[in-house]
Design an enzyme around this catalytic site. Structure first.
Site, PDB file in Angstrom:
ATOM      1  N   ASP A 187       0.855  -1.186   0.000  1.00 21.07           N
ATOM      2  CA  ASP A 187       0.000   0.000   0.000  1.00 21.07           C
ATOM      3  C   ASP A 187       0.890   1.234   0.000  1.00 21.07           C
ATOM      4  OD1 ASP A 187      -2.174   1.576   0.040  1.00 21.07           O
ATOM      5  OD2 ASP A 187      -2.981   0.864   1.943  1.00 21.07           O
ATOM      6  N   ASP A 244      -3.180   2.638  -5.989  1.00 21.54           N
ATOM      7  CA  ASP A 244      -2.060   2.713  -5.031  1.00 21.54           C
ATOM      8  C   ASP A 244      -1.937   1.510  -4.118  1.00 21.54           C
ATOM      9  OD1 ASP A 244      -4.281   3.161  -3.547  1.00 21.54           O
ATOM     10  OD2 ASP A 244      -3.515   4.924  -2.507  1.00 21.54           O
ATOM     11  N   GLU A 245      -2.545   0.403  -4.458  1.00 18.12           N
ATOM     12  CA  GLU A 245      -2.354  -0.790  -3.630  1.00 18.12           C
ATOM     13  C   GLU A 245      -2.429  -2.055  -4.483  1.00 18.12           C
ATOM     14  OE1 GLU A 245      -5.541  -1.822  -0.925  1.00 18.12           O
ATOM     15  OE2 GLU A 245      -6.847  -0.354  -1.890  1.00 18.12           O
TER      16      GLU A 245
END
Lengths: 370, 420
Positions: free
Chosen positions: B39, B134-135
């Protein structure tokens, strides 16, 4: 206006107009019926501007004239009244008094001047056999598009030839085409019209109400279609625009063919589709040497697989179809063998009942990509 | 982009044991090899800081100017200390921390960096699922020979990402994706956390239920009503009881409370709806502005729909007027769709039908529901046109993946469904 009618006879005609009366209309007069008493006849008219139904029943007319009455209230009330004579009388302010025996009601009417005028019926073009037409509508009308945006598909095409009649309907995914032989006296050229979905339904009602050998007189003017059977008249606005060139999409070289019993296929499809994806209703149909395998699966419910045994020597093929589209057709086809004709996974399949000696009926259905 | 395997997707039916092939899609990861959840820390802010190193250590908010109407897309850890969090109105954020630096978002830039990170992850493990911009989840099965034991491996990975991009991230390791995700959240910022097999329950026990992925405000409130605040309390309720209260979702809740399993996670991997909203800087009555906004929203939603390989059954339009009166209107066309043009035509129709043109509009939203992966009905009459639109969508998506969403847009020149 003052007249009396027999309840049962009046109720029968009232019922026929209900499909046309608008429930939620922005134009209040359209929720009213126009009642006209003249000679010894009461004529009632309902319209939603697209579709008009005009019918009549015997009446004892004391004073000729016309008025409008709220259609739904009138129907509910007449249904509940005892059999026998009902008397109507136009009062001031367009109210209408209804008397049955010692029961008296007053309904709020509206001025007859505001009721849309009904176009005059042009000379009759041709007489259609009611039973035949009603049957043909049942075989096609389910394939008419529900999407209002696909304007020209929101009706069926009625095509009259000197010695045949056909109806075709499509929603862009499937197409139903039915033809029957019939000699039309006085018809020298082809006549093709687009009949809106709602008019098709009303026409079928009208045809079913009449006697088995009744005829429907058909005529048209620039913007309307007229169907008259006996004292009942249905007027529909024409759908304008170009119906798609359906002949171009009729399959010609579907060479993977199996004939299946209608009931057997219908029952199997109904069972298998229970476990089909509820959004797409997709069912896989595979032709194998064993016969036809139907299967479906959905993440929510599980999976189903059935084999209808039937010798098949052709190339194996698996195609996905919307089960609802299949079942619509099977419900409309006559009992006996149904020829299922496929080409490949991406091309239209065709279904035809083989035991139908009265109609040439074919149903074209596009696969689903699974 | 390297080919990135995904096991986003679907509740697949139980795997047929007779089937000899085991694809990465359905292969369960071995119990000892954990799943990593990577993350990125305050991703949007971190990307902005690459261009503005002078802002490091300062409260930074990405989303727009403080006097604008939008919401906070991301906040630096320094800003979070003032109580600022994402999805908060920008004006509220400005009130909480008047000294914060407010930056406009640059989504094209973020997705570029996201792609770079995806490439790095793809070199690290063959099975990567980018869960969002974003993860990502990584299956570390079989990577031991290359990267060493899991904790050492993710240590290397974190440093590698930092060195090659300058962006910080946190990584959680766990036997299931759920545990890995919760662990990465607890490890923030820039931390690593490994929850060894067997200790999941103890790790989750004291956390508030809201920390479990998939438990939102509504479920949390329902649980609070039952006196359930922590995961331990949730785990103590029998699955039968939960099912009685929440239906199928109850069964999933129970599994979540115990740290879940792979199958359980897959259930929730498929979104239930996809929606995009836009709040206008100034309330508007201008149909041209409304239409072009709608076009933008529909294309964004359509792109996400196709990325997830889904199609939508129902299209819902949200209209919020200046008075804050909000209306939602939905239409379900005959067939599910994943095409921008169909979504847009439906949304426009809804707008035309339901808009009160006398009132200025503050917000428009488009939501897609009835999502599923089921096959598409082929068209009898204009199969070519549909085929073309589909090809166009795929091509546009590829360009957007490379150059950013705004680089390619629907023009007014395209025919819309229904025109003929």
């Amino acid at each position: 206006m003052e007249f009396s009618v027999d309840k049962q006879e009046f109720l029968r005609e009232l019922n026929l107009t209900q499909g046309v009366v608008e429930r939620k209309t922005t134009i209040p007069i359209l929720s009213n019926l126009l009642c006209e008493a003249k000679g010894n006849t009461l004529t009632i008219t309902a319209t939603d501007l697209e579709l008009t139904i005009r019918t009549s029943c015997d009446a004892k007319v004391k004073k000729e004239g016309a008025g409008t009455i709220p259609a739904k209230k009138l129907l509910e009330l007449v249904r509940l009244l005892p059999d026998g004579e009902i008397k109507f009388k136009l009062l001031d302010n367009h109210w209408v008094q209804v008397v049955s025996d010692r029961k008296t009601y007053k309904l709020v009417g509206m001025s007859k001047e505001n009721f849309p005028s009904v176009p005059a019926t042009p000379h009759v073009l041709v007489a259609l056999p009611a039973g035949l037409i009603s049957n043909m509508i049942a075989k096609t009308s389910f394939a008419i598009s529900m999407e209002e945006s696909r304007y020209t598909l929101s009706g069926a095409k009625l095509l009259l030839k000197p010695d045949a009649v056909s109806i075709v309907a499509t929603d862009g995914h499937r197409l139903a085409l039915v033809e029957a032989d019939h000699k039309f006296a006085g018809l020298n050229a082809e006549v093709g019209v687009l009949v809106p979905k709602k008019a098709m339904a009303e026409l079928k009602n009208l045809a079913a109400e009449g006697a088995e050998d009744a005829e429907i007189e058909f005529s048209q003017d620039e913007s309307n279609l007229f169907f008259r059977t006996g004292k009942r008249l249905l007027i529909s606005r024409k759908l304008t625009g170009q119906f798609p060139n359906y002949e171009a999409v009729l399959p010609r070289d579907n060479n993977k063919i199996i004939a299946l019993d209608r009931d057997e296929l219908n029952d199997a499809l109904r069972r298998v589709s229970q476990l089909a994806d509820s959004r797409s209703r997709a069912v896989k149909m595979a032709f194998t040497q064993e016969g036809v395998e139907l299967s479906a699966s959905s993440p929510e419910y599980g999976e189903a697989r059935e084999i209808i045994e039937k010798p098949y020597k052709g190339d194996p093929i698996t195609v996905g179809f919307n089960a609802t589209y299949m079942l619509d057709f099977l419900a409309a086809a006559v009992q006996g063998l149904i020829s299922v004709e496929l080409k490949d996974e991406q091309s239209a399949g065709q279904l035809r009942p083989l035991g139908d000696d009265k109609f040439r009926y074919r149903y074209v259905i596009m696969p689903m990509r699974i | 982009m390297p080919k990135i395997a995904t096991y986003r997707a679907k509740k697949t039916p139980p795997v047929d044991n007779s089937a000899p092939s085991i694809s990465p899609r359905t292969a369960p990861s071995s119990l000892d090899t954990p799943i990593a959840h990577v993350d990125m820390d305050a991703f949007f802010v971190s990307v902005e800081l690459l261009a503005h190193p002078e802002l490091r250590g300062k409260p930074v908010v990405v989303g727009g100017r403080p006097d604008q109407r939008g919401i906070v897309s991301a906040a630096s850890y320094e800003a979070r200390r003032f109580g600022i969090h994402s999805a908060m109105p920008l004006r509220t954020a400005a009130r909480l921390c008047p000294g914060a630096v407010f930056l406009d978002p640059h989504h094209a830039l973020y997705s570029e960096w996201s792609d770079r990170i995806a490439r790095i992850l793809g070199e690290f493990s063959p099975v990567v699922e980018m869960a969002s911009v974003d993860e990502a989840y990584l299956d570390l099965s079989g990577t031991e020979r290359m990267h060493g034991p899991p904790l050492a491996a993710v240590h290397t990975l974190r440093n590698h990402i930092r060195q090659s991009t300058g962006l910080p991230c946190s990584i959680g390791l766990g036997r299931t994706r759920l545990v890995a995700k919760v662990a990465s959240d607890q490890a923030k910022p820039a931390g690593l956390l490994w929850i060894p097999a067997g200790s999941e329950a103890a790790f989750l026990a004291l956390l508030p239920v809201r920390k479990l992925p998939g438990i939102g405000e509504v479920t949390a409130a329902a649980l609070r009503g039952m006196g359930v605040e922590t995961v331990a309390q949730l785990a103590a309720i029998s699955p039968e009881k939960l099912q009685e209260l929440f239906g199928q979702w109850g069964t999933a809740l129970h599994r979540k409370a115990l740290g879940g399993d792979t199958f359980e996670f897959l259930i929730d991997a498929q979104p239930k709806s996809i929606s995009h909203n836009h709040t206008f800087a100034d309330d508007t009555r201008d149909l041209a502005v409304l239409d072009s906004t709608l076009s933008h929203l529909c294309q964004k939603a359509g792109k996400r729909l196709r990325d997830a390989r889904l199609s939508a059954r129902t299209i819902t339009l949200t209209i919020r007027y200046a008075s804050f009166k909000t209306y939602t209107r939905a239409h379900t066309p005959a067939e599910a769709t994943d095409l921008d043009q169909v979504i847009l035509a439906t949304a426009k129709e809804l707008l035309a039908k339901h808009r009160d043109s006398r009132q200025a509009i503050r917000l428009l939203g488009v939501a897609l529901t009835g999502l599923g992966a089921a096959g598409r009905q082929l068209d009898l009459l204009d199969s070519d046109r549909h085929e073309k639109l589909e090809k166009l969508a795929r091509a546009a998506d590829r360009l957007r993946d490379r150059f950013g969403f705004d680089k390619i847009q629907l023009g007014g020149s395209l025919r819309e469904p229904g025109d003929s």
